[in-house]
Design an enzyme around this catalytic site. Structure first.
Site, short mmCIF file in Angstrom:
data_model
loop_
_atom_site.label_atom_id
_atom_site.label_comp_id
_atom_site.label_asym_id
_atom_site.label_seq_id
_atom_site.Cartn_x
_atom_site.Cartn_y
_atom_site.Cartn_z
N HIS A 306 0.85 -1.19 0.00
CA HIS A 306 0.00 0.00 0.00
C HIS A 306 0.89 1.25 0.00
O HIS A 306 0.65 2.18 -0.77
CB HIS A 306 -0.90 -0.02 1.23
CG HIS A 306 -1.87 1.11 1.29
ND1 HIS A 306 -2.90 1.25 0.38
CD2 HIS A 306 -1.99 2.15 2.15
CE1 HIS A 306 -3.60 2.34 0.67
NE2 HIS A 306 -3.08 2.91 1.74
N GLU A 317 3.79 -0.75 7.73
CA GLU A 317 3.48 -1.78 6.74
C GLU A 317 4.72 -2.60 6.40
O GLU A 317 4.65 -3.82 6.24
CB GLU A 317 2.91 -1.16 5.47
CG GLU A 317 2.50 -2.24 4.46
CD GLU A 317 2.03 -1.68 3.13
OE1 GLU A 317 1.56 -2.50 2.30
OE2 GLU A 317 2.12 -0.46 2.90
#
Length: 414
Positions: A306, A317
């Site tokens: 992402h 992430e």
């Protein structure tokens, strides 16, 4: 929405068409060539309304939409719907415009903000000129379900027109929902994807107030820097991306060319914070997507992160990806090229992953000059990475959104 159902009796959801319009181009071909060439679609905003904004860069679609749409469509539809329709038509043509029972043909197109541009525009008309000057198309243009509705009307889909609204995870969640319709036997063909057209002064000002946007105005094409140590925020962008999903039986019976498949997918909610991501839930959604696909981490050849270029988000992430797949899996994020399409981001990532699986080429992450030392990942940087044959079996897409929306998709090649 539940995760994709598993089991041998479930129909396989294959991809037969893809389409996109975004800051890099008006077709998949144009977009793919720009990605492989390492081009950026981010530029300075030259419009009058942007003069006083704290941030004046964005990724805008530069194609004249009137070249693709009728005068009536330009008048009746918000830009968000227009972008979705253009992408859907491209995907539909590539799929061969399959003959399908309209009752078994559905549309699922997600959006974070829907027709926000029309909302802002008509509110200003109301304030400046009074209620009688407000467009009679106002309500149908501002509806969040507008893009899905227009695509279903255009192509004759009567099996449902759904609109996941899950912030920046909307497009990826739409593909999970579409695959679920196929795999459960509820539909034979589904057009799915995401769109947003929210490059405007309100959204830019709002994101600026929470310091989410890059302020690298003197270098717009270098502003979006996923995983780079010097990243300072994301770059707002607009665009749409769409895939045509079919049951494998339906596609093979008509002799369609199969581009890939949605092997697994998962949707979770962090239940933690309206803005802050929970890396534990990011790990969980990736693992659930793998479980759904019946795969192990080693089966995934690469990850499209992402990674929007925010200081905290990319780090969290990165740590989640490393925890699931280890530090050596190839990772990329094409938001360095396009900026962040919000609700369209996950769907565009799916298109990129399908192209990578089909060609063996993975576009690198633009503008990574020095990898963040807190990101222990094999981030593919500028240029094109040639995937090993065993890495073209499957790729994973991450998409996360405000509100704790987490989505992961496992896509496989043809």
């Amino acid at each position: 929405m539940a995760n994709l159902p598993a089991g041998p009796a479930q129909a396989r959801a294959v991809v037969t068409g893809i389409g996109t319009i975004n800051p890099l181009g008006a077709t998949v071909k144009e977009t793919w060539e720009a990605l492989l060439d390492g081009r950026s679609g981010i530029a300075v905003l030259e419009q009058d309304w942007a003069e006083q904004l704290p941030v004046r860069i964005a990724g805008q679609v530069t194609t004249d939409l009137a070249e693709h749409l009728s005068t009536r469509e330009m008048k009746r539809m918000d830009r968000c719907g227009q972008l979705a329709l253009i992408a859907a038509r491209e995907a539909w043509v590539q799929a061969g415009a399959p003959e399908v029972d309209p009752e078994r043909f559905a549309v699922v197109i997600g959006s974070a903000y829907g027709g926000l541009g029309s909302t802002i525009e008509q509110d200003r008309v109301l304030t400046a000129s009074g209620p009688r000057k407000v467009s009679p198309h106002t309500l149908t243009r501002l509806m969040a379900n507008g893009p899905a509705a227009w695509v279903s009307i255009d192509l004759g889909a009567r099996g449902g027109a759904r609109t996941p609204v899950s912030a920046c995870a909307s497009g990826a969640e739409a593909i999970v929902q579409a695959a679920e319709l196929i795999r459960s036997g509820a539909a034979d063909v589904v057009i799915a994807g995401g769109v947003d057209a929210s490059v405007n002064d309100l959204v830019i000002s709002g994101f600026s107030q929470i310091r989410a946007l890059s302020t690298r105005a003197d270098e717009p094409q270098r502003a979006s820097r996923p995983f780079d140590a010097g990243r300072d925020g994301f770059v707002l962008a607009e665009g749409a991306a769409v895939v045509v999903l079919e049951s494998e039986e339906h596609a093979r019976n008509r002799g369609a060319a199969i581009l890939g498949a949605v092997a697994g997918g998962a949707v979770t909610s962090d239940a933690n914070d309206i803005v802050a991501a929970d890396p534990a839930m990011q790990r969980r959604v990736m693992q659930k997507a793998l479980d759904c696909a019946g795969m192990q981490p080693a089966d995934i050849g690469f990850v499209h992160a992402h990674a929007t270029s925010t200081p905290v988000g990319d780090r969290l992430e990165g740590q989640a990806i490393s925890a699931v797949f280890g530090p050596n899996v190839p990772v990329t994020s094409t938001k360095g090229h396009t900026g962040h399409l919000l609700g369209g981001a996950g769907a565009l990532a799916a298109v990129v992953v399908l192209e990578a699986l089909g060609t063996g080429q993975l576009p690198g992450t633009l503008n990574v000059e020095a990898l963040d030392p807190e990101v222990d990942l094999n981030v593919i940087t500028e240029g094109t990475y040639q995937l090993a044959p065993d890495h073209t079996r499957a790729g994973l897409v991450n998409a996360f959104g405000f509100g704790g929306h987490s989505v992961a998709l496992v896509l496989t090649g043809a």
